[in-house]
Structures are given as structure tokens and as C-alpha cells.
Scaffold this active site. Structure first.
Site, PDB file in Angstrom:
ATOM      1  N   SER A 110       0.808  -1.220   0.000  1.00  0.00           N
ATOM      2  CA  SER A 110       0.000   0.000   0.000  1.00  0.00           C
ATOM      3  C   SER A 110       0.836   1.261   0.000  1.00  0.00           C
ATOM      4  O   SER A 110       0.293   2.360  -0.003  1.00  0.00           O
ATOM      5  CB  SER A 110      -0.905   0.016   1.244  1.00  0.00           C
ATOM      6  OG  SER A 110      -0.102   0.003   2.417  1.00  0.00           O
ATOM      7  N   CYS A 111       2.151   1.120   0.009  1.00  0.00           N
ATOM      8  CA  CYS A 111       3.014   2.277   0.200  1.00  0.00           C
ATOM      9  C   CYS A 111       4.077   2.353  -0.882  1.00  0.00           C
ATOM     10  O   CYS A 111       4.733   1.371  -1.186  1.00  0.00           O
ATOM     11  CB  CYS A 111       3.688   2.195   1.571  1.00  0.00           C
ATOM     12  SG  CYS A 111       4.912   3.480   1.854  1.00  0.00           S
ATOM     13  N   GLY A 112       4.260   3.547  -1.439  1.00  0.00           N
ATOM     14  CA  GLY A 112       5.261   3.725  -2.473  1.00  0.00           C
ATOM     15  C   GLY A 112       6.591   4.220  -1.970  1.00  0.00           C
ATOM     16  O   GLY A 112       7.579   4.166  -2.679  1.00  0.00           O
TER      17      GLY A 112
END
Length: 276
Positions: A110-112
Site C-alpha cells: 500500500s506504500c510507495g
């Protein structure tokens, strides 16, 4: 190619519904696997991703994270491991590899930017999008309408994102899926680069919300327009505007909203006073 298993697995569950007996069910779930990504044998990060199209993921990540150009890539190797999958990208010795953005923990699906240590590394300068390709609003409608039928893993599990490339008329080319929206876009970028498809001639359409990292990845491959099914963040709009990227969001059956560079779609805002 290493044998890393299927993209989904079936799991048992107990389904509760009001006024109904509890029922045993079997549900397909997408796999979320630790992907250890290294460059020339040097560990860089661990991505939590669906374990398919990993060569495309590695290629796309390398380019969209501004680590190296596609021309600098010599090979990608994939090896199954007890803890997950090891993917190594080999770069040309003569390549002028850009400084890797240091990370201290895994990149979750969910995280870049998980693990990025410095503010200066979080929001970096973007190349200007120079493509003069124009589009019609109907092309966006066509791409969004076709996207739903091109997500076999999403239909099976209802738990993944997709990123697709649409040509100027809205017809869809490749569509890639993953539990992570950033991973899906990186896989798409890698697929386009490996196929020799010029991203400047079409646009990217994604099923997720539009955060600034999605804008950055689209701009770094030279694609002139990003279309998102969900809403954008304020920073995504700022970054798209400054990079010369047309950002379209809230793309649904009944229309869409253009937040930056509407000239590529031939749109002109109606004066609010006249509208009232």
C-alpha cells in the site's frame, strides 16, 4: 524463470449474514510475497507484491524510481527463496547509475515510499512531459469501460489493483495486476519498455486512488496522461501540473474530472459567472 507458484490461493472461511446460518466458504485470495530487489547483487529494498510479472516489476521500478534508464539494464534474474523471491537487476558497467534512494524497511503493497529516510528523497524533481499527443474524452470512457474485463485476478479475488495502457483512441493494450497499486503501475511500465511500446502515444489508466507517486511514475516513463478511477490527492495534482502531465480522476461511466493540463483533451473551463 524460477517456479514461484500461483498468483492466488484458495482459503477457507466462515461467512456470517444476518438471519442466516453460518456457512463454510472457500475464497480465492491474492498472494502477497516478499520480493527482494537488488542491483548488481547489492540489496536495495523488499517489495510486498503478487508474484507474477516480476521481470516487468523490476524493470518498471528501476526506471520509475529514477535508478537507471532502460538502456542501462542488461539482465533481470528471478530466484525463488524460502522467504520469498530474489530479483536482481544487472546494469551495464558503463551506465551512469543515479544515486539510489536509500530505504530502511520493506515497501509494503500500500506504500510507495516505505523506508525512505530523507524529505529530499521523498519528493524529487520530475522530468517534463514533452509529448504533444492529444486525446478525446470518449477515449477515456472507452478505456475505463474495457478495464473491468481485463482483470482476471481482480475478478477472482476482489483484492487487487490494475494498471493499463490505453492507446490514443482508448483501446487497451497491456493490463497488469497486483495487490499493490504502485507495483501494478511498475509492472505496466516494465511491460511497455520491454515490448518497445512508446508511452508518449497513449495514457495510463489505474483502478486505484491517485497519489503523487503514481503521477511521478507515469511522468518518468514519458506518458502524457494518467487516468484514475478514484480521487487524487492535492500533491498529485500539484506534481502533475508542474510536470506537464494531464491528470484525470474520478473516471466513471458518467464522466470524469480533469485536474491538470486539460488542453490535451481539448477542454476549456466554462466561466463560473456565466454558468450561474
Amino acid at each position: 524463470m524460477a517456479d514461484i507458484g500461483p498468483s492466488s490461493r484458495t482459503r477457507a472461511g466462515l461467512e456470517w449474514r444476518p438471519h442466516r446460518p453460518v456457512t463454510e466458504i472457500a475464497r480465492a485470495t491474492p498472494r502477497e510475497v516478499a520480493i527482494g530487489l537488488s542491483f548488481d547483487g547489492r540489496p536495495h529494498t523488499v517489495l510486498m507484491a503478487t508474484p507474477d510479472n516480476l521481470e516487468e516489476l523490476a524493470v518498471g521500478f528501476t526506471v520509475t524510481e529514477a535508478i537507471a534508464t532502460y538502456a542501462d539494464l542488461l539482465a533481470v534474474t528471478v530466484e525463488a527463496a524460502a522467504e520469498g523471491v530474489l530479483v536482481d537487476v544487472r546494469l551495464a558497467p558503463s551506465s551512469r547509475t543515479r544515486r539510489l534512494r536509500p530505504r530502511t524497511l520493506e515497501g509494503r503493497s500500500s506504500c510507495g515510499l516505505c523506508g525512505v529516510q530523507r524529505l529530499a528523497d521523498a519528493v524529487r524533481p520530475l522530468p517534463a512531459v514533452v509529448s504533444r499527443q492529444s486525446f478525446r474524452p470518449a477515449a477515456i470512457e472507452r478505456a475505463v469501460a474495457e478495464l473491468g474485463g481485463r482483470q482476471p485476478l481482480g475478478r477472482l479475488t476482489r483484492a487487487t489493483h490494475a494498471a493499463g495502457f490505453a492507446f490514443a483512441d482508448g483501446s487497451l493494450g497491456p493490463v497488469l495486476e497486483d495487490v499493490g497499486r504502485h507495483n501494478a503501475l511498475d509492472k505496466l511500465a516494465g511491460a511497455l519498455l520491454r515490448a518497445g511500446t512508446d508511452p508518449a502515444g497513449g495514457f495510463v489508466v489505474v483502478t486505484s486512488r491517485c497519489s503523487f507517486e503514481m503521477v511521478e511514475k507515469t511522468a518518468r516513463i514519458g506518458c502524457p496522461m494518467l487516468v484514475a478511477i478514484s480521487a487524487p490527492t492535492d500533491l498529485a495534482i500539484q506534481r502533475a501540473d508542474s510536470a506537464g502531465l494531464t491528470l484525470v480522476a474520478l473516471a466513471r461511466d458518467d464522466g470524469h474530472t480533469v485536474f491538470s493540463h486539460p488542453e490535451r483533451l481539448g477542454l476549456v473551463a466554462t466561466d463560473l459567472a456565466e454558468a450561474i
